[in-house]
Enzyme design. Sequence first.
Site, PDB file in Angstrom:
ATOM      1  N   ARG A 242       0.886  -1.183   0.000  1.00 47.87           N
ATOM      2  CA  ARG A 242       0.000   0.000   0.000  1.00 47.87           C
ATOM      3  C   ARG A 242       0.912   1.218   0.000  1.00 47.87           C
ATOM      4  O   ARG A 242       1.700   1.419   0.923  1.00 47.87           O
ATOM      5  CB  ARG A 242      -0.899  -0.005   1.238  1.00 47.87           C
ATOM      6  CG  ARG A 242      -1.558   1.345   1.464  1.00 47.87           C
ATOM      7  CD  ARG A 242      -2.686   1.281   2.449  1.00 47.87           C
ATOM      8  NE  ARG A 242      -3.821   0.584   1.889  1.00 47.87           N
ATOM      9  CZ  ARG A 242      -5.054   0.612   2.420  1.00 47.87           C
ATOM     10  NH1 ARG A 242      -5.280   1.287   3.534  1.00 47.87           N
ATOM     11  NH2 ARG A 242      -6.043  -0.031   1.851  1.00 47.87           N
TER      12      ARG A 242
ATOM     13  N   HIS B 193      -7.457   0.879  -6.373  1.00 53.06           N
ATOM     14  CA  HIS B 193      -7.604  -0.026  -5.222  1.00 53.06           C
ATOM     15  C   HIS B 193      -8.271  -1.323  -5.700  1.00 53.06           C
ATOM     16  O   HIS B 193      -9.416  -1.613  -5.395  1.00 53.06           O
ATOM     17  CB  HIS B 193      -8.449   0.663  -4.149  1.00 53.06           C
ATOM     18  CG  HIS B 193      -8.363   0.037  -2.789  1.00 53.06           C
ATOM     19  ND1 HIS B 193      -7.586  -1.071  -2.521  1.00 53.06           N
ATOM     20  CD2 HIS B 193      -8.959   0.377  -1.606  1.00 53.06           C
ATOM     21  CE1 HIS B 193      -7.710  -1.387  -1.236  1.00 53.06           C
ATOM     22  NE2 HIS B 193      -8.531  -0.529  -0.668  1.00 53.06           N
TER      23      HIS B 193
ATOM     24  N   GLN C 258      -9.987  -3.925  -3.158  1.00 49.64           N
ATOM     25  CA  GLN C 258     -11.288  -3.489  -2.644  1.00 49.64           C
ATOM     26  C   GLN C 258     -12.380  -3.768  -3.669  1.00 49.64           C
ATOM     27  O   GLN C 258     -13.455  -4.276  -3.328  1.00 49.64           O
ATOM     28  CB  GLN C 258     -11.239  -1.989  -2.319  1.00 49.64           C
ATOM     29  CG  GLN C 258     -12.569  -1.424  -1.857  1.00 49.64           C
ATOM     30  CD  GLN C 258     -13.000  -1.947  -0.503  1.00 49.64           C
ATOM     31  OE1 GLN C 258     -12.234  -1.907   0.451  1.00 49.64           O
ATOM     32  NE2 GLN C 258     -14.229  -2.450  -0.406  1.00 49.64           N
TER      33      GLN C 258
ATOM     34  N   ASP D 290     -17.168   7.297  -1.196  1.00 48.81           N
ATOM     35  CA  ASP D 290     -15.876   7.217  -0.495  1.00 48.81           C
ATOM     36  C   ASP D 290     -15.577   8.613   0.059  1.00 48.81           C
ATOM     37  O   ASP D 290     -16.255   9.594  -0.302  1.00 48.81           O
ATOM     38  CB  ASP D 290     -14.785   6.765  -1.497  1.00 48.81           C
ATOM     39  CG  ASP D 290     -13.411   6.565  -0.858  1.00 48.81           C
ATOM     40  OD1 ASP D 290     -13.335   6.435   0.375  1.00 48.81           O
ATOM     41  OD2 ASP D 290     -12.411   6.535  -1.614  1.00 48.81           O
TER      42      ASP D 290
ATOM     43  N   CYS E 211     -16.281   1.707   0.820  1.00 43.85           N
ATOM     44  CA  CYS E 211     -15.079   0.896   1.054  1.00 43.85           C
ATOM     45  C   CYS E 211     -14.623   0.980   2.510  1.00 43.85           C
ATOM     46  O   CYS E 211     -13.918   0.098   2.978  1.00 43.85           O
ATOM     47  CB  CYS E 211     -13.965   1.339   0.120  1.00 43.85           C
ATOM     48  SG  CYS E 211     -13.599   3.104   0.199  1.00 43.85           S
TER      49      CYS E 211
ATOM     50  N   ARG F 222     -13.687  -8.635   1.872  1.00 49.24           N
ATOM     51  CA  ARG F 222     -12.261  -8.377   1.639  1.00 49.24           C
ATOM     52  C   ARG F 222     -11.455  -9.633   1.963  1.00 49.24           C
ATOM     53  O   ARG F 222     -10.530  -9.991   1.237  1.00 49.24           O
ATOM     54  CB  ARG F 222     -11.757  -7.205   2.510  1.00 49.24           C
ATOM     55  CG  ARG F 222     -12.271  -5.830   2.141  1.00 49.24           C
ATOM     56  CD  ARG F 222     -11.791  -5.368   0.774  1.00 49.24           C
ATOM     57  NE  ARG F 222     -10.353  -5.347   0.626  1.00 49.24           N
ATOM     58  CZ  ARG F 222      -9.547  -4.363   1.009  1.00 49.24           C
ATOM     59  NH1 ARG F 222     -10.047  -3.259   1.529  1.00 49.24           N
ATOM     60  NH2 ARG F 222      -8.229  -4.428   0.834  1.00 49.24           N
TER      61      ARG F 222
END
Length: 300
Positions: free
Chosen positions: A102, A129, A132, A219, A259, A287
Amino acid sequence: MKHLLKLSDLSTEEIFGILNLADQLKYERKNNIRHHLLEGKKLGMIFQKSSTRTRVSFEVGMYELGGHALFLSGRDLQIGRGEPIKDTVRVLSRYLDGIMIRTFAQQDVEDLAAYGSIPIINGLTDYCHPCQVLADLMTIREYKGSLKGLKLCFVGDGNNMANSLIVGGLKTGMEVSVACPDDYRPDPDILARGFATGRLTVTSDLKAAAKDADVLYTDVWASMGQEGEKAEREKVFRSYCIDGDLLSVAKPDAMVLHCLPAHRGEEITDEVFEAHANDIFDEAENRLHAQKAVLVKLLK
Ligand code: CP
Ligand code: NVA
């Protein structure tokens, strides 16, 4: 499939292959059927930004698959003192079976893949991402039965989530609408390729975007690394909120996804969040299953 750097690298078949395996692993976990598919495998997890879900789902996922995960904070690695990522990965490739990272720049993730000799997984960059969105697609399919023809509406910043949702949604046959301010549109290349499908729309009109949507997604207004723009973004994004009024123009059985982490009262009201908590926390649970599927596909 050698790496998971971004969803545009994957074919539709590869995406569905991951989703199918994730469904199977979820079913087996619920029924206490355990497989040590990654017995003895070692995953390095490099974090240059914070994380709850990504870190824990990968770490627990590796454990459940019989492997081991190492948490490597960017602050503690020599990367934090300037060791080039292309050197770091050539060393780590000799110890590990895979790396999840990340970080900020997508180029760093691409460099890991170019210089290393083990699978690289993108656990979020400023650009995208993918992990996700694999969990998101899994969740939507779980609730709706299939993806083709559904309308997915993203409300907010044209950020990493918007980029990956456009690519993932279009690749799996969905129609995608994005409601964002004109100066905060998703990546131009992703938009150009998206428009070419005839199934993508981008507008600053929230209700037009949300109309008849099967899924509403949002988000945060300011992503990790954008803390300095917070005040400015609060002004720009003030109306970019999933509230009851916006939800009323979507399909009556529309799902609401996020998310996480969420900022209630900003991109989503507390009322809408809590009314759709099942969708959102199933998404978060997925996830784990989606990450395990990615790990098995890449490391086995
Ligand atoms: N959604 C997500 O990636 O969560 P974390 O930042 O907690 O990993
Ligand atoms: N856009 C957010 C997503 C967090 C999972 C960020 O990058 O901070």
